[in-house]
Design an enzyme around this catalytic site. Structure first.
Site, PDB file in Angstrom:
ATOM      1  N   ALA A 125       0.922  -1.046  -0.130  1.00 28.37           N
ATOM      2  CA  ALA A 125       0.087   0.196   0.078  1.00 28.37           C
ATOM      3  C   ALA A 125       0.858   1.314  -0.050  1.00 28.37           C
ATOM      4  O   ALA A 125       0.360   2.415   0.268  1.00 28.37           O
ATOM      5  CB  ALA A 125      -0.801   0.073   1.112  1.00 28.37           C
ATOM      6  N   ASN A 193       2.185  -2.451   8.225  1.00 29.62           N
ATOM      7  CA  ASN A 193       2.982  -3.214   7.284  1.00 29.62           C
ATOM      8  C   ASN A 193       3.670  -2.174   6.544  1.00 29.62           C
ATOM      9  O   ASN A 193       4.994  -2.273   6.377  1.00 29.62           O
ATOM     10  CB  ASN A 193       2.086  -4.201   6.665  1.00 29.62           C
ATOM     11  CG  ASN A 193       1.732  -5.377   7.437  1.00 29.62           C
ATOM     12  OD1 ASN A 193       2.556  -6.198   7.645  1.00 29.62           O
ATOM     13  ND2 ASN A 193       0.488  -5.277   7.776  1.00 29.62           N
ATOM     14  N   HIS A 223      -0.935   7.436   3.695  1.00 27.68           N
ATOM     15  CA  HIS A 223       0.532   7.513   4.040  1.00 27.68           C
ATOM     16  C   HIS A 223       1.026   8.751   3.749  1.00 27.68           C
ATOM     17  O   HIS A 223       1.218   8.837   2.440  1.00 27.68           O
ATOM     18  CB  HIS A 223       0.988   6.267   3.885  1.00 27.68           C
ATOM     19  CG  HIS A 223       0.091   4.847   4.095  1.00 27.68           C
ATOM     20  ND1 HIS A 223       0.017   4.668   5.429  1.00 27.68           N
ATOM     21  CD2 HIS A 223      -0.699   4.209   3.482  1.00 27.68           C
ATOM     22  CE1 HIS A 223      -0.878   3.671   5.432  1.00 27.68           C
ATOM     23  NE2 HIS A 223      -1.139   3.409   4.447  1.00 27.68           N
TER      24      HIS A 223
HETATM   25  N1  LIG Z   1       2.260  -4.836   2.832  1.00 27.94           N
HETATM   26  C1  LIG Z   1       1.212  -4.041   2.728  1.00 27.94           C
HETATM   27  O1  LIG Z   1       1.170  -3.116   2.083  1.00 27.94           O
HETATM   28  C2  LIG Z   1      -0.309  -4.483   3.314  1.00 27.94           C
HETATM   29  C3  LIG Z   1      -0.042  -5.820   4.000  1.00 27.94           C
HETATM   30  N2  LIG Z   1      -1.209  -6.140   4.615  1.00 27.94           N
HETATM   31  C4  LIG Z   1      -1.124  -7.446   5.223  1.00 27.94           C
HETATM   32  O2  LIG Z   1      -1.404  -8.738   4.206  1.00 27.94           O
HETATM   33  C5  LIG Z   1      -2.117  -9.751   5.079  1.00 27.94           C
HETATM   34  C6  LIG Z   1      -3.214 -10.054   4.289  1.00 27.94           C
HETATM   35  O3  LIG Z   1      -3.886  -9.238   4.208  1.00 27.94           O
HETATM   36  P1  LIG Z   1      -5.465  -9.316   3.766  1.00 27.94           P
HETATM   37  O4  LIG Z   1      -5.862  -9.924   2.451  1.00 27.94           O
HETATM   38  O5  LIG Z   1      -6.395  -7.743   3.666  1.00 27.94           O
HETATM   39  O6  LIG Z   1      -6.159 -10.137   5.027  1.00 27.94           O
HETATM   40  P2  LIG Z   1      -7.587 -10.835   5.171  1.00 27.94           P
HETATM   41  O7  LIG Z   1      -7.956 -10.910   6.443  1.00 27.94           O
HETATM   42  O8  LIG Z   1      -8.668 -10.235   4.355  1.00 27.94           O
HETATM   43  O9  LIG Z   1      -7.446 -12.285   4.471  1.00 27.94           O
HETATM   44  C7  LIG Z   1      -6.501 -13.352   5.071  1.00 27.94           C
HETATM   45  C8  LIG Z   1      -7.208 -14.492   4.910  1.00 27.94           C
HETATM   46  O10 LIG Z   1      -6.342 -15.576   5.245  1.00 27.94           O
HETATM   47  C9  LIG Z   1      -7.252 -16.500   5.776  1.00 27.94           C
HETATM   48  N3  LIG Z   1      -6.723 -17.547   6.660  1.00 27.94           N
HETATM   49  C10 LIG Z   1      -6.751 -17.486   7.892  1.00 27.94           C
HETATM   50  N4  LIG Z   1      -6.163 -18.501   8.578  1.00 27.94           N
HETATM   51  C11 LIG Z   1      -5.891 -19.253   7.547  1.00 27.94           C
HETATM   52  C12 LIG Z   1      -5.407 -20.639   7.312  1.00 27.94           C
HETATM   53  N5  LIG Z   1      -4.828 -21.388   8.732  1.00 27.94           N
HETATM   54  N6  LIG Z   1      -4.974 -21.074   6.362  1.00 27.94           N
HETATM   55  C13 LIG Z   1      -5.515 -20.440   5.143  1.00 27.94           C
HETATM   56  N7  LIG Z   1      -6.069 -19.393   5.096  1.00 27.94           N
HETATM   57  C14 LIG Z   1      -6.049 -18.657   6.383  1.00 27.94           C
HETATM   58  C15 LIG Z   1      -8.428 -15.838   6.423  1.00 27.94           C
HETATM   59  O11 LIG Z   1      -9.521 -16.830   6.556  1.00 27.94           O
HETATM   60  P3  LIG Z   1     -10.911 -16.151   7.334  1.00 27.94           P
HETATM   61  O12 LIG Z   1     -11.305 -14.806   6.876  1.00 27.94           O
HETATM   62  O13 LIG Z   1     -11.816 -17.250   7.121  1.00 27.94           O
HETATM   63  O14 LIG Z   1     -10.380 -16.138   8.694  1.00 27.94           O
HETATM   64  C16 LIG Z   1      -8.619 -14.526   5.306  1.00 27.94           C
HETATM   65  O15 LIG Z   1      -9.319 -14.945   4.085  1.00 27.94           O
HETATM   66  C17 LIG Z   1      -2.211  -9.229   6.451  1.00 27.94           C
HETATM   67  O16 LIG Z   1      -1.333  -9.712   7.293  1.00 27.94           O
HETATM   68  C18 LIG Z   1      -2.333  -7.709   6.360  1.00 27.94           C
HETATM   69  O17 LIG Z   1      -2.056  -7.211   7.609  1.00 27.94           O
HETATM   70  C19 LIG Z   1      -2.465  -5.705   4.357  1.00 27.94           C
HETATM   71  C20 LIG Z   1      -2.681  -4.537   3.747  1.00 27.94           C
HETATM   72  C21 LIG Z   1      -1.066  -3.882   3.160  1.00 27.94           C
HETATM   73  O1  LIG Z   2      -3.743  -0.550   3.171  1.00 34.25           O
HETATM   74  C1  LIG Z   2      -2.795   0.044   3.967  1.00 34.25           C
HETATM   75  O2  LIG Z   2      -3.104   1.358   4.159  1.00 34.25           O
HETATM   76  C2  LIG Z   2      -1.815  -0.343   4.663  1.00 34.25           C
HETATM   77  C3  LIG Z   2      -1.761  -1.286   5.721  1.00 34.25           C
HETATM   78  O3  LIG Z   2      -3.022  -1.682   5.893  1.00 34.25           O
HETATM   79  C4  LIG Z   2      -0.820  -1.939   6.349  1.00 34.25           C
HETATM   80  O4  LIG Z   2       0.316  -1.473   5.939  1.00 34.25           O
HETATM   81  O5  LIG Z   2      -0.797  -2.877   6.990  1.00 34.25           O
END
Ligand SMILES: NC(=O)C1=CN([C@@H]2O[C@H](COP(=O)(O)OP(=O)(O)OC[C@H]3O[C@@H](n4cnc5c(N)ncnc54)[C@H](OP(=O)(O)O)[C@@H]3O)[C@@H](O)[C@H]2O)C=CC1
Ligand SMILES: O=C([O-])CC(=O)C(=O)O
Length: 272
Positions: A125, A193, A223
């Site tokens: 992001a 993150n 941000h």
């Molecule tokens: N680098 C960046 O800029 C960003 C990073 N992130 C991070 O990326 C990651 C993913 O984000 P996002 O897609 O939005 O998160 P979500 O919560 O939308 O998706 C995560 C998924 O993982 C699933 N899950 C949970 N446990 C398991 C398991 N044991 N096996 C398989 N799947 C599982 C969840 O299922 P269920 O919903 O059924 O629990 C959910 O569908 C997070 O850690 C988030 O903080 C997010 C935004 C920006």
């Molecule tokens: O989507 C965003 O703004 C970024 C975010 O959640 C993260 O860094 O975990």
């Protein structure tokens, strides 16, 4: 000579995983989706049969590397190791969305160094990590990131629970955190993150300053970054539209992952 097709698996089927898998399902030159992982397998299969061209095998997180060359980690951060460790032990590539999780898992880099595996962190992001990394080859004096999110995007964060902040009742912006990126991720594991990625790109997560605001006057995950360095000063701002699936995550994050995947096989790579 025929072009090599990279097999890709997607670990986590939420806001990021569904969007990345959908793009791969539509077809991306040089990449083939081979498997996904989801907590609720029935729901994931129903989604694929309704929305995708075809259905894909569903594996457990730790088994994805047995079927793919590249595994995309996009699950809750505490599960990062389950996806990344076997991928790296096999000398393969893991693309990490839960960047914050890397701070608790220094062994992953050691495994990668030993096996030839690689950990790739997309911009997610954020913006400007290329320029920050360039500046880091010289001297950087300071890095600050101010994150302003609509209150709903901060719901569930441990720091918000600890503050006892009523997110629904806010009429003015409230500063919820000021400190290092190293500390920010503990209080906001699904919101900062980007701050950790910025820290890893620049002067480290201890020295990267972070503010987090719950701001009812914004409707985007915003941000603002300031970098002061020997080579260039930078002021950068990104206003990410929250995704429909998960307002904590901006729409641009899965697009960033797709861009990273495309660069793995692209003949021309910009901003490498
Ligand atoms: N680098 C960046 O800029 C960003 C990073 N992130 C991070 O990326 C990651 C993913 O984000 P996002 O897609 O939005 O998160 P979500 O919560 O939308 O998706 C995560 C998924 O993982 C699933 N899950 C949970 N446990 C398991 C398991 N044991 N096996 C398989 N799947 C599982 C969840 O299922 P269920 O919903 O059924 O629990 C959910 O569908 C997070 O850690 C988030 O903080 C997010 C935004 C920006
Ligand atoms: O989507 C965003 O703004 C970024 C975010 O959640 C993260 O860094 O975990």
């Amino acid at each position: 000579m025929t072009k090599r097709i990279l097999k890709v698996a997607v670990g986590g089927f939420g806001a990021i995983g569904k969007a990345v898998a959908a793009a791969l399902d539509q077809g991306i030159d040089g990449l083939e989706l081979v498997a996904i992982s989801a907590r609720d397998v029935t729901k994931a299969k129903a989604h694929m049969s309704a929305q995708f061209r075809r259905s894909y095998d569903v594996y457990s997180l730790d088994a994805l590397a047995t079927t793919a060359d590249v595994v995309v980690e996009c699950c809750p951060a505490h599960l990062l190791d389950q996806v990344a460790r076997p991928t790296l032990e096999a000398g393969k590539v893991v693309v990490v969305a839960s960047v914050g999780g890397l701070l608790d898992a220094p062994h992953l880099k050691e495994i990668a160094a030993r096996t030839g595996g690689r950990i790739l962190v997309p911009s997610g992001a954020l913006l400007g990590l290329d320029a920050v990394q360039a500046a880091a080859q010289g001297r950087i004096d300071s890095v600050t990131i101010i994150t302003r999110k609509p209150p709903a995007s901060l719901r569930g964060a441990p720091a918000i629970e600890k503050l006892g902040l009523d997110l629904d009742g806010l009429t003015d912006p409230v500063q919820c955190f000021a400190g290092s990126a190293q500390d920010a991720i503990n209080g906001f594991p699904a919101n900062t993150n980007v701050a950790v990625a910025l820290g890893l790109a620049g002067i480290g997560t201890e020295r990267t300053r972070v503010e987090v605001w719950a701001d009812p006057t914004v409707d985007r995950n915003t941000h603002s970054i300031t970098v002061m360095s020997h080579s260039a000063n930078m002021t950068m701002k990104i206003e990410g539209i929250p995704s429909e699936d998960n307002p904590r995550t901006g729409r641009i994050t899965p697009l960033s992952v797709i861009s990273t995947l495309k660069r793995l096989t692209a003949p021309l790579v910009i901003g490498a």
